[in-house]
Design a protein around this motif. Structure first.
Motif, mmCIF file in Angstrom:
data_model
loop_
_atom_site.group_PDB
_atom_site.id
_atom_site.type_symbol
_atom_site.label_atom_id
_atom_site.label_comp_id
_atom_site.label_asym_id
_atom_site.label_seq_id
_atom_site.Cartn_x
_atom_site.Cartn_y
_atom_site.Cartn_z
ATOM 1 N N GLU A 123 0.824 -1.206 0.000
ATOM 2 C CA GLU A 123 0.000 0.000 0.000
ATOM 3 C C GLU A 123 0.859 1.257 0.000
ATOM 4 N N ARG A 124 1.894 1.283 0.859
ATOM 5 C CA ARG A 124 2.754 2.460 0.947
ATOM 6 C C ARG A 124 3.589 2.646 -0.323
ATOM 7 N N VAL A 125 4.082 1.547 -0.899
ATOM 8 C CA VAL A 125 4.858 1.634 -2.138
ATOM 9 C C VAL A 125 3.983 2.199 -3.257
ATOM 10 N N ASN A 126 2.776 1.692 -3.394
ATOM 11 C CA ASN A 126 1.880 2.177 -4.450
ATOM 12 C C ASN A 126 1.510 3.637 -4.235
ATOM 13 N N TYR A 127 1.316 4.017 -2.973
ATOM 14 C CA TYR A 127 1.003 5.414 -2.664
ATOM 15 C C TYR A 127 2.152 6.328 -3.093
ATOM 16 N N CYS A 128 3.371 5.942 -2.769
ATOM 17 C CA CYS A 128 4.536 6.769 -3.101
ATOM 18 C C CYS A 128 4.754 6.846 -4.611
ATOM 19 N N LEU A 129 4.534 5.749 -5.308
ATOM 20 C CA LEU A 129 4.651 5.759 -6.771
ATOM 21 C C LEU A 129 3.629 6.717 -7.381
ATOM 22 N N GLU A 130 2.429 6.740 -6.789
ATOM 23 C CA GLU A 130 1.387 7.630 -7.289
ATOM 24 C C GLU A 130 1.737 9.088 -7.022
ATOM 25 N N ILE A 131 2.224 9.377 -5.825
ATOM 26 C CA ILE A 131 2.612 10.747 -5.484
ATOM 27 C C ILE A 131 3.696 11.251 -6.438
ATOM 28 N N ALA A 132 4.670 10.388 -6.749
ATOM 29 C CA ALA A 132 5.773 10.772 -7.629
ATOM 30 C C ALA A 132 5.385 10.747 -9.094
ATOM 31 N N GLN A 133 4.217 10.168 -9.402
ATOM 32 C CA GLN A 133 3.773 9.977 -10.782
ATOM 33 C C GLN A 133 4.815 9.214 -11.590
ATOM 34 N N LEU A 134 5.322 8.152 -10.992
ATOM 35 C CA LEU A 134 6.360 7.331 -11.632
ATOM 36 C C LEU A 134 5.934 5.860 -11.717
ATOM 37 N N GLN A 135 4.617 5.621 -11.738
ATOM 38 C CA GLN A 135 4.151 4.235 -11.796
ATOM 39 C C GLN A 135 4.697 3.509 -13.023
ATOM 40 N N ALA A 136 4.763 4.205 -14.147
ATOM 41 C CA ALA A 136 5.209 3.573 -15.387
ATOM 42 C C ALA A 136 6.699 3.258 -15.384
ATOM 43 N N PHE A 137 7.429 3.828 -14.417
ATOM 44 C CA PHE A 137 8.887 3.642 -14.356
ATOM 45 C C PHE A 137 9.312 2.874 -13.113
ATOM 46 N N ARG A 138 8.365 2.227 -12.462
ATOM 47 C CA ARG A 138 8.645 1.571 -11.181
ATOM 48 C C ARG A 138 9.685 0.465 -11.313
ATOM 49 N N HIS A 139 9.782 -0.147 -12.483
ATOM 50 C CA HIS A 139 10.727 -1.252 -12.676
ATOM 51 C C HIS A 139 12.003 -0.822 -13.409
ATOM 52 N N LYS A 140 12.202 0.479 -13.565
ATOM 53 C CA LYS A 140 13.418 1.007 -14.188
ATOM 54 C C LYS A 140 14.446 1.357 -13.120
ATOM 55 N N GLN A 141 15.719 1.075 -13.400
ATOM 56 C CA GLN A 141 16.776 1.427 -12.454
ATOM 57 C C GLN A 141 16.862 2.940 -12.276
ATOM 58 N N ILE A 142 17.151 3.366 -11.078
ATOM 59 C CA ILE A 142 17.252 4.797 -10.779
ATOM 60 C C ILE A 142 18.291 5.477 -11.662
ATOM 61 N N GLN A 143 19.360 4.775 -11.994
ATOM 62 C CA GLN A 143 20.423 5.379 -12.795
ATOM 63 C C GLN A 143 19.960 5.733 -14.210
ATOM 64 N N THR A 144 18.817 5.227 -14.637
ATOM 65 C CA THR A 144 18.289 5.561 -15.964
ATOM 66 C C THR A 144 17.350 6.764 -15.912
ATOM 67 N N TYR A 145 17.032 7.256 -14.713
ATOM 68 C CA TYR A 145 16.084 8.354 -14.563
ATOM 69 C C TYR A 145 16.723 9.689 -14.953
ATOM 70 N N SER A 146 15.884 10.616 -15.395
ATOM 71 C CA SER A 146 16.333 11.994 -15.589
ATOM 72 C C SER A 146 16.518 12.650 -14.223
ATOM 73 N N GLY A 147 17.113 13.850 -14.215
ATOM 74 C CA GLY A 147 17.333 14.558 -12.958
ATOM 75 C C GLY A 147 16.046 14.832 -12.209
ATOM 76 N N GLY A 148 15.011 15.263 -12.943
ATOM 77 C CA GLY A 148 13.737 15.554 -12.307
ATOM 78 C C GLY A 148 13.077 14.314 -11.742
ATOM 79 N N MET A 149 13.171 13.203 -12.459
ATOM 80 C CA MET A 149 12.603 11.940 -11.972
ATOM 81 C C MET A 149 13.320 11.476 -10.706
ATOM 82 N N LYS A 150 14.641 11.649 -10.667
ATOM 83 C CA LYS A 150 15.390 11.265 -9.466
ATOM 84 C C LYS A 150 14.960 12.094 -8.264
#
Length: 257
Positions: A123-150
């Motif tokens: 529940e908490r993981v899904n909530y945080c993904l929703e707040i960050a609006q990064l649900q579509a990138f949940r399975h991507k490594q952080i090192q592939t994120y843009s600066g804003g996504m990080k």
């Protein structure tokens, strides 16, 4: 954790001082502050003013030299109780994530450190993904994120355990306007939920739009404290917060950290 009463003092700082080993000067010279539940409280100051030192002490990352701190009415000079630890969330300036893990893996890891398991963790993981609006990138490594996504990911990891008090140290530094706006909107939602936010920034417009009260800190002292309108009205020749800030801290460059 039990609820905190509205308008109650959640952080009380009395004559707080900090001097680093080997240094003659104090980084903090006697800070006195009270922050109430549900406030969006801003800390403004030039480089080397003591903002990050103050937040580090409040979060238990550094020890003070003198003075007293009470968080949720608990004195934290000697130790952090579990109640205080779980009440605090920290979003540091640096990206405090494991770059080779995905965002979902990072969230689950930090959730486990706070003892979350099973359906509550999901529940908490899904909530945080929703707040960050990064649900579509949940399975991507952080090192592939843009600066804003990080930055957005960095923010929500600090929310995984539902803290009552959230410390943010320049969370929008060097991010694109869209990500900055998304972070603003997320923080406004958190305030409506009753979370207390302590926020450092160098962006004066950001502070004006977000903070209910501000403290201007310089050379280890609180120079001025009040709401944005009160601070602007306190200096008749100033028309905005940026001018007030320069009035109290000067216009000389500050290159030291």
């Amino acid at each position: 954790m039990e609820n905190v009463e509205n308008n109650s003092v959640v952080i009380e700082i009395t004559n707080l001082k900090k001097r680093y080993r080997g240094q003659e000067k104090y980084a903090l010279k006697g800070i006195n502050l009270e922050i109430t539940q549900g406030e969006f409280f801003g800390l403004l100051g030039p480089n080397g003013s003591g903002k990050t030192t103050l937040i580090s002490i409040l979060c238990g990352l550094r020890k003070s030299t003198a003075g007293e701190i009470r968080i949720l009415k608990r004195n934290i000079k000697h130790y952090y109780s579990r109640r205080v630890k779980t009440a605090i969330g920290l979003v540091p300036q640096e990206i405090a994530l494991y770059p080779t893990l995905t965002l979902q893996q990072n969230l689950r890891l930090f959730a486990s450190l706070y003892g979350l398991t099973g359906s509550l963790m999901r529940e908490r993981v899904n909530y945080c993904l929703e707040i960050a609006q990064l649900q579509a990138f949940r399975h991507k490594q952080i090192q592939t994120y843009s600066g804003g996504m990080k930055r957005r990911a960095n923010l929500v990891v600090g929310l995984i355990h539902q803290p009552k008090i959230l410390f943010l140290d320049e969370p929008t530094a060097n991010v694109d306007p869209q990500s900055r706006n998304m972070i603003y909107e997320s923080l406004k939602k958190l305030i409506k939920l009753g979370i207390t936010i302590i926020y450092t920034t160098h962006y004066m417009e950001e502070a004006e739009n977000l903070c209910s009260r501000l403290a201007i800190i310089d050379r280890g002292n609180v120079i001025k404290i009040g709401s944005v309108p009160d601070l602007i009205h306190s200096v008749p020749e100033c028309n905005d917060l940026g001018e007030v800030f320069l009035h109290f801290t000067g216009r000389d460059l500050r290159d030291e950290e």
